[in-house]
Write an enzyme that holds these catalytic residues in place. Structure first.
Site, short mmCIF file in Angstrom:
data_model
loop_
_atom_site.label_atom_id
_atom_site.label_comp_id
_atom_site.label_asym_id
_atom_site.label_seq_id
_atom_site.Cartn_x
_atom_site.Cartn_y
_atom_site.Cartn_z
CB ALA A 298 -0.88 -0.02 1.38
CG ASP A 300 -1.66 3.55 3.02
OD1 ASP A 300 -2.48 2.99 2.01
OD2 ASP A 300 -1.45 3.02 3.93
N GLY A 302 0.66 8.18 -2.30
CA GLY A 302 0.34 8.50 -3.85
C GLY A 302 -0.85 7.77 -4.30
CD GLU A 303 -0.67 2.06 -4.35
OE1 GLU A 303 -0.16 1.49 -5.32
OE2 GLU A 303 -1.34 1.60 -3.54
N GLY A 307 -3.92 13.10 2.62
CA GLY A 307 -4.96 14.31 3.22
C GLY A 307 -6.37 14.19 2.85
CE1 TYR A 384 -1.19 -0.71 11.10
CE2 TYR A 384 -1.43 -1.96 9.30
CZ TYR A 384 -1.11 -1.83 10.48
OH TYR A 384 -0.25 -2.75 10.96
CD GLU A 385 -7.57 4.63 12.16
OE1 GLU A 385 -7.23 3.36 12.33
OE2 GLU A 385 -8.89 4.86 11.71
CE1 TYR A 386 0.78 3.46 8.78
CE2 TYR A 386 -0.95 3.97 7.16
CZ TYR A 386 0.14 3.06 7.87
OH TYR A 386 0.16 1.66 7.19
CG PHE A 445 17.44 20.82 6.41
CD1 PHE A 445 17.35 21.12 7.68
CD2 PHE A 445 17.25 19.14 6.14
CE1 PHE A 445 17.05 20.17 8.51
CE2 PHE A 445 16.92 18.32 7.09
CZ PHE A 445 16.98 18.79 8.36
CO CO Z 1 1.53 -2.72 10.90
#
Ligand code: CO
Length: 669
Positions: A298, A300, A302-303, A307, A384-386, A445
């Protein structure tokens, strides 16, 4: 500090890095429509700010207000990327993308209906005893790129199914193993159903609402965070000032939380540190060999679009304290804007001790409490939660902490099976395949200006000899990363490896070039073989650090369109230019890796797992920049002699405790 520039239309004063408003997103769709770009069956994947020229922003010059658009024409299966001028009301560019697809759009919702109406899929479920499919959960996965005929000329998703008695059940408890429906989102049809053999559907439910788990523990007293005088930060649009820190923030449809123009006020001026920092891509490669799971990778960002999938946060639940929320504005497939309330959370946290020393002769203790500013967002991508948490500290330290939670990706197993090569049993008849979460952060930077250099800093023992007679010596070894071809690096904990970004033209009072250190956290790079499909598509995951010369078109570690992309785009392509890096405008790309071998404790919902990195000033300041933090207001915490409190036992551990062992100044340090 960056000046606020007039937009060239002169109509409104808007900072060039302010995210697009709802009106600007609507206007972009209108301009595309009147320019004939929405004819056919066009779905707009995203509309976001086309970021202006960095030099113009830094110099405060007026910049055009532009939108960046990605879209797909479902009739012709053509992917487009365009730039729309909001000032001139026209389409500046409209480019056909030949490799890769737009990220999944809201039309993936159609897949569920199509799959449930498909007889072949219904037959496969009936073989497993599932005839009522109404409450079956359908998850859509991007298909990856494995050179299959079925992947060509379409916009594909792989649909997986989970049995639920009702909507709201944790469907992952009861996966329909070995059935994959392939849906072409462009044509809106199921193109194939694969069935790799029946595995019984696990029977145990795994809901975690109060009704399902029984009584909650009852011994938890309230803990309230109260700031009677309000928070210490100031907000103007998306600009934030907190003590000496200042920065801008926004929610990008692909990258999620972005921070811009990070600076720290020092001796009366704001000194730049970072121009832009965000997730550039992430991938979750699975290590199982079965046809049901081996293709799972996944991407998550670009696919799926981090946002686009940001949570709307709730006070007192997601965030505790005096919170400032920022909304995010995303768009639907026709370009219609929609507002996600409370997408970004900002607040202050007490973080224990900032610094302390107890002088045993004078019995004087100096101590300051650490306050940090937290800017965060949480994203739900399927199971999933990120969470992405930026922390700003009073001593000039910046930290990124990724929080991983949600529900494991699982597979149904045969009753009685307990040992697996590539997964761990987490519940009866339910195993979680080994996998990794690899996040790449693009860190542009600008330490006291754009011309910077990057050093790899190792600490190594010296061989015994004339220069090391007692064998105790070790040295710091700084190696300039002077070309892109030499700057794809691995973390090395055995050498305490860090990377340092310096401005060679600016020195501190000791004559050292001013700099910041990138300190990696616990880490591992991609475990998939270099010739695997995922390693070719997510090459960024094979190294912990990449350094490139700044190019505004290079934003994504796996390229701008990783969905169904064969690979090679992003960092491996960027560094083919082998540009020089010394005293240049450099960009660091840091891969943070978590290898996830599941535990029963990760089921049915995973306690937060942490990953991340720290950016620490290293000679950026002349001394500890947090000396001027005042003592806390509490009477007990102002600078005082410990003797004031009479050593009555209550404060017996106020200092370092040496008074109790009778060895004050005993030289054991
Ligand atoms: Co995991």
């Amino acid at each position: 500090m960056v000046n606020v520039a007039e937009s060239s239309s002169g109509a409104a004063t808007v900072h060039p890095l302010e995210p697009l408003s709802e009106a600007e997103i609507s206007r972009t769709a209108e301009i595309l429509g009147s320019g004939g770009r929405l004819e056919g069956d066009v779905a707009i994947a995203y509309i976001t700010l086309h970021e202006p020229d960095k030099d113009a922003v830094l110099e405060g010059r007026p910049v055009p207000r532009e939108a960046l658009v990605a879209a797909v024409d479902r009739l012709t299966a053509t992917t487009y990327r365009g730039v729309v001028s909001l000032d001139e009301g026209n389409v500046q560019s409209w480019e056909v993308i030949t490799e890769g697809q737009v990220p999944v759009t809201a039309d993936a919702m159609r897949a569920e209906k199509l799959v449930k109406a498909h007889q072949g899929w219904r037959d496969a479920l009936a073989k497993r005893g599932v005839t009522d499919v109404e409450n079956v959960q359908i998850d859509t996965w991007m298909p990856g790129h494995f050179g299959l005929d079925i992947e060509e000329g379409n916009r594909l998703v792989r649909c997986l199914a989970y049995v639920r008695d009702q909507v709201g059940d944790n469907g992952y408890a009861r996966p329909v193993e070995n059935v994959i429906a392939f849906v072409d989102l462009n044509r809106g049809e199921v193109v194939d159903v694969h069935d790799y053999g029946v595995v019984p559907i696990p029977s145990e439910k795994a809901n975690f609402d109060e009704a399902s788990i029984g009584e909650h523990r009852t011994d938890l007293k309230p803990l309230d965070i109260v700031q009677h005088e309000g928070p210490s930060f100031e907000v103007d649009g998306h600009f934030v000032k907190w003590q000496k820190w200042s920065f801008r923030l926004s929610m990008h449809p692909i990258e999620g939380l972005v921070i811009h123009t990070v600076g720290y006020e020092d001796q009366g001026r704001v000194r730049p540190i970072l121009y832009r920092a965000a997730v550039s891509e992430m991938v979750v490669p699975y290590g199982d060999t079965s046809p049901m799971h081996s293709w799972k990778n996944a991407f998550d960002a670009g696919e799926a679009g981090l946002g686009r999938l940001v949570n709307s946060l709730e006070l007192g639940c997601d965030c505790l304290g005096t919170i400032h929320y920022f909304d995010a504005v995303m768009n639907g497939p026709n370009g219609q804007p929609h507002r996600i309330k409370n997408a970004i959370c900002m607040h202050e946290e007490d973080y224990g001790i900032l610094w302390k020393h107890y002088d045993s002769d004078s019995q004087q203790a100096h101590v300051r409490r650490s306050r940090r500013l937290v800017v965060s967002s949480i994203h739900t991508i399927g199971n999933y939660e990120y969470g992405f948490f930026w922390y700003f500290y009073q001593d000039g330290t910046l930290q990124m902490e990724v929080k991983l939670t949600g529900v494991l990706q699982v597979q149904a197993t045969h009753p009685g099976e307990t040992e697996f090569d590539h997964s761990v049993l987490v519940a009866p008849q339910l195993a979680a395949p080994h996998h990794q979460h690899l996040f790449n952060f693009r860190l542009d930077f600008d330490i006291d200006g754009t011309a910077n250099s990057v050093y790899e800093v190792d600490v190594e023992p010296l061989p015994p000899g004339d220069k090391n007679p007692l064998g105790n010596a070790f040295v710091q070894q700084e190696t300039l990363l002077d070309r892109e071809s030499d700057a794809a690096r691995l973390h090395d904990q055995t050498r305490n490896r860090t990377w340092k970004v310096v401005n060679p033209s600016v020195t501190n009072r000791l004559g050292q070039p001013v700099g910041y250190r990138l300190v990696p956290g616990a880490n591992q790079v991609m475990l998939a073989h270099s010739e695997s499909a995922v390693a070719k598509r997510a090459t960024f995951g094979t190294r912990n650090l990449w350094v490139t010369h700044y190019d505004p078109a290079e934003l994504h570690a796996a390229g701008d369109f990783p969905n169904q992309h064969p690979g090679g785009d992003g960092l491996p392509r960027y560094i083919q230019q082998d540009r020089p890096l010394e005293n240049q405008d450099v960009v660091l790309w840091h891969t943070v890796g978590v290898t996830h071998i599941a535990r029963p404790e990760d089921w049915p919902v995973m306690p937060v797992e942490y990953a991340g990195f720290t950016l620490k000033p290293a000679g950026f300041f002349d001394r500890n920049p947090a000396l001027d933090v005042p003592p806390s207001h509490s009477d007990h915490c102002v600078d005082h002699s410990a003797g004031d409190h009479g050593h009555d036992g209550h404060h017996g551990h106020h200092g370092n405790g040496h008074e109790h062992d009778g060895h004050e100044h005993d030289g054991q340090h």
